[in-house]
Design a protein around this motif. Structure first.
Motif, PDB file in Angstrom:
ATOM      1  N   THR A  90       0.846  -1.189   0.000  1.00 47.80           N
ATOM      2  CA  THR A  90       0.000   0.000   0.000  1.00 47.80           C
ATOM      3  C   THR A  90       0.884   1.242   0.000  1.00 47.80           C
ATOM      4  OG1 THR A  90      -0.120   0.133   2.422  1.00 47.80           O
ATOM      5  CG2 THR A  90      -1.817  -1.196   1.319  1.00 47.80           C
ATOM      6  N   ASP A 126       0.737   5.507   1.340  1.00 47.70           N
ATOM      7  CA  ASP A 126      -0.029   6.524   2.060  1.00 47.70           C
ATOM      8  C   ASP A 126      -0.192   7.786   1.198  1.00 47.70           C
ATOM      9  OD1 ASP A 126       2.290   8.094   2.336  1.00 47.70           O
ATOM     10  OD2 ASP A 126       2.600   7.562   4.436  1.00 47.70           O
ATOM     11  N   ALA A 127      -0.859   8.782   1.729  1.00 44.92           N
ATOM     12  CA  ALA A 127      -1.156  10.015   0.991  1.00 44.92           C
ATOM     13  C   ALA A 127       0.104  10.744   0.535  1.00 44.92           C
ATOM     14  CB  ALA A 127      -2.024  10.944   1.845  1.00 44.92           C
ATOM     15  N   GLU A 128       1.219  10.561   1.239  1.00 45.15           N
ATOM     16  CA  GLU A 128       2.478  11.198   0.867  1.00 45.15           C
ATOM     17  C   GLU A 128       3.296  10.345  -0.106  1.00 45.15           C
ATOM     18  OE1 GLU A 128       1.606  11.085   4.368  1.00 45.15           O
ATOM     19  OE2 GLU A 128       0.614  12.983   3.895  1.00 45.15           O
ATOM     20  N   THR A 142       4.435   7.272   0.639  1.00 41.74           N
ATOM     21  CA  THR A 142       5.333   6.378   1.367  1.00 41.74           C
ATOM     22  C   THR A 142       4.787   4.947   1.294  1.00 41.74           C
ATOM     23  OG1 THR A 142       5.882   8.189   2.873  1.00 41.74           O
ATOM     24  CG2 THR A 142       6.445   5.946   3.589  1.00 41.74           C
ATOM     25  N   ASN A 201       4.233   0.921   2.079  1.00 49.21           N
ATOM     26  CA  ASN A 201       4.126   0.078   3.268  1.00 49.21           C
ATOM     27  C   ASN A 201       3.801  -1.329   2.803  1.00 49.21           C
ATOM     28  OD1 ASN A 201       1.850  -1.011   5.482  1.00 49.21           O
ATOM     29  ND2 ASN A 201       3.722  -0.198   6.353  1.00 49.21           N
ATOM     30  N   LYS A 255      -0.906   0.534   9.859  1.00 49.57           N
ATOM     31  CA  LYS A 255      -0.736   1.563   8.829  1.00 49.57           C
ATOM     32  C   LYS A 255      -1.434   1.187   7.520  1.00 49.57           C
ATOM     33  CE  LYS A 255       3.246   3.681   8.496  1.00 49.57           C
ATOM     34  NZ  LYS A 255       4.645   4.034   8.179  1.00 49.57           N
ATOM     35  N   HIS A 256      -1.365  -0.097   7.152  1.00 45.00           N
ATOM     36  CA  HIS A 256      -1.937  -0.493   5.868  1.00 45.00           C
ATOM     37  C   HIS A 256      -3.451  -0.294   5.814  1.00 45.00           C
ATOM     38  CE1 HIS A 256      -1.973  -4.489   8.025  1.00 45.00           C
ATOM     39  NE2 HIS A 256      -3.222  -4.422   7.621  1.00 45.00           N
ATOM     40  N   LYS A 304      -5.344   2.231   7.021  1.00 46.20           N
ATOM     41  CA  LYS A 304      -5.642   3.601   6.579  1.00 46.20           C
ATOM     42  C   LYS A 304      -5.302   3.750   5.097  1.00 46.20           C
ATOM     43  CE  LYS A 304      -4.891   8.494   7.690  1.00 46.20           C
ATOM     44  NZ  LYS A 304      -5.988   8.872   6.877  1.00 46.20           N
ATOM     45  N   ASN A 305      -4.159   3.198   4.688  1.00 45.36           N
ATOM     46  CA  ASN A 305      -3.769   3.277   3.280  1.00 45.36           C
ATOM     47  C   ASN A 305      -4.815   2.615   2.376  1.00 45.36           C
ATOM     48  OD1 ASN A 305      -1.421   4.418   4.286  1.00 45.36           O
ATOM     49  ND2 ASN A 305      -0.126   2.659   3.808  1.00 45.36           N
ATOM     50  N   ASP A 328      -8.077   4.822   2.457  1.00 43.90           N
ATOM     51  CA  ASP A 328      -7.929   6.122   1.804  1.00 43.90           C
ATOM     52  C   ASP A 328      -7.516   6.018   0.337  1.00 43.90           C
ATOM     53  OD1 ASP A 328      -8.522   7.224   4.257  1.00 43.90           O
ATOM     54  OD2 ASP A 328      -6.474   7.891   4.685  1.00 43.90           O
ATOM     55  N   GLY A 329      -6.619   5.105   0.048  1.00 43.74           N
ATOM     56  CA  GLY A 329      -6.017   5.040  -1.281  1.00 43.74           C
ATOM     57  C   GLY A 329      -6.840   4.348  -2.335  1.00 43.74           C
TER      58      GLY A 329
END
Length: 176
Positions: free
Chosen positions: A35, A37-39, A41, A43, A65-66, A68-69, A72-73
């Motif tokens: 995955t 993230d919004a930046e 990065t 994971n 973390k994954h 949220k990714n 959102d993603g």
């Protein structure tokens, strides 16, 4: 017919059947996730899964973390790979890599209940506990396209139904 043409014809004739792809999935209890993230990065992680229809479902916590990714993603890379202890050649492990879109399944919906029931049957009573925790959500991973490899020179494109489409010969290995 020259030697190169014979090799090419042999590769085409050796095309694996779709059941090989499905067997790899059936031997797996978890899926490796890629995955971003919004930046941007990256994971990598994993999650136990079940497959219903053409969708893979994972029950994951927002503490990871994954999650949220994925929420959102709306995209992920999903990989199934042969166990290292079972492989004959570490450089040529059997693997299926899928580009997928994601969707969040509404809690207590018909789909939620069916998938959680299947997760309990497949992965045990721990699912009873975690499915009741509010930070856990159910994500659907919907295949778009991918790649299946089952040895050197044996790589294939797969479609959204995980069916072998064609030999992937876009990179020709060359010696020094």
């Amino acid at each position: 017919m020259n030697h190169t043409n014979i090799q090419e014809e042999a590769k085409k004739a050796a095309k694996p059947l779709a059941p090989k792809v499905k067997e790899l999935i059936e031997r797996s209890r978890s899926v490796i996730l890629g995955t971003v993230d919004a930046e941007g990065t990256p994971n990598s992680s994993y999650a136990p899964f079940v497959k219903l229809g053409n969708t893979f479902y994972i029950l994951v916590s927002f503490m990871a973390k994954h999650t949220k990714n994925l929420a959102d993603g709306k995209k992920a890379s999903v990989m199934f790979i042969e166990d290292e202890s079972a492989t004959k050649q570490i450089y040529a492990r059997e693997r299926l890599t899928i580009e997928a879109t994601t969707s969040q399944i509404e809690r207590d919906s018909e789909t939620w209940n069916a998938v959680v029931s299947e997760l309990k049957e497949t992965h045990g009573k721990v699912v009873d506990v975690i499915s009741e925790m509010k930070d856990f959500i159910l994500i659907g991973l919907h295949p778009v396209k991918g790649s299946y490899v089952n040895g050197f020179g044996s790589a294939y494109f797969v479609d959204e139904n995980l069916e072998i489409m064609e030999h992937r010969n876009d990179i020709n290995h060359q010696s020094k």
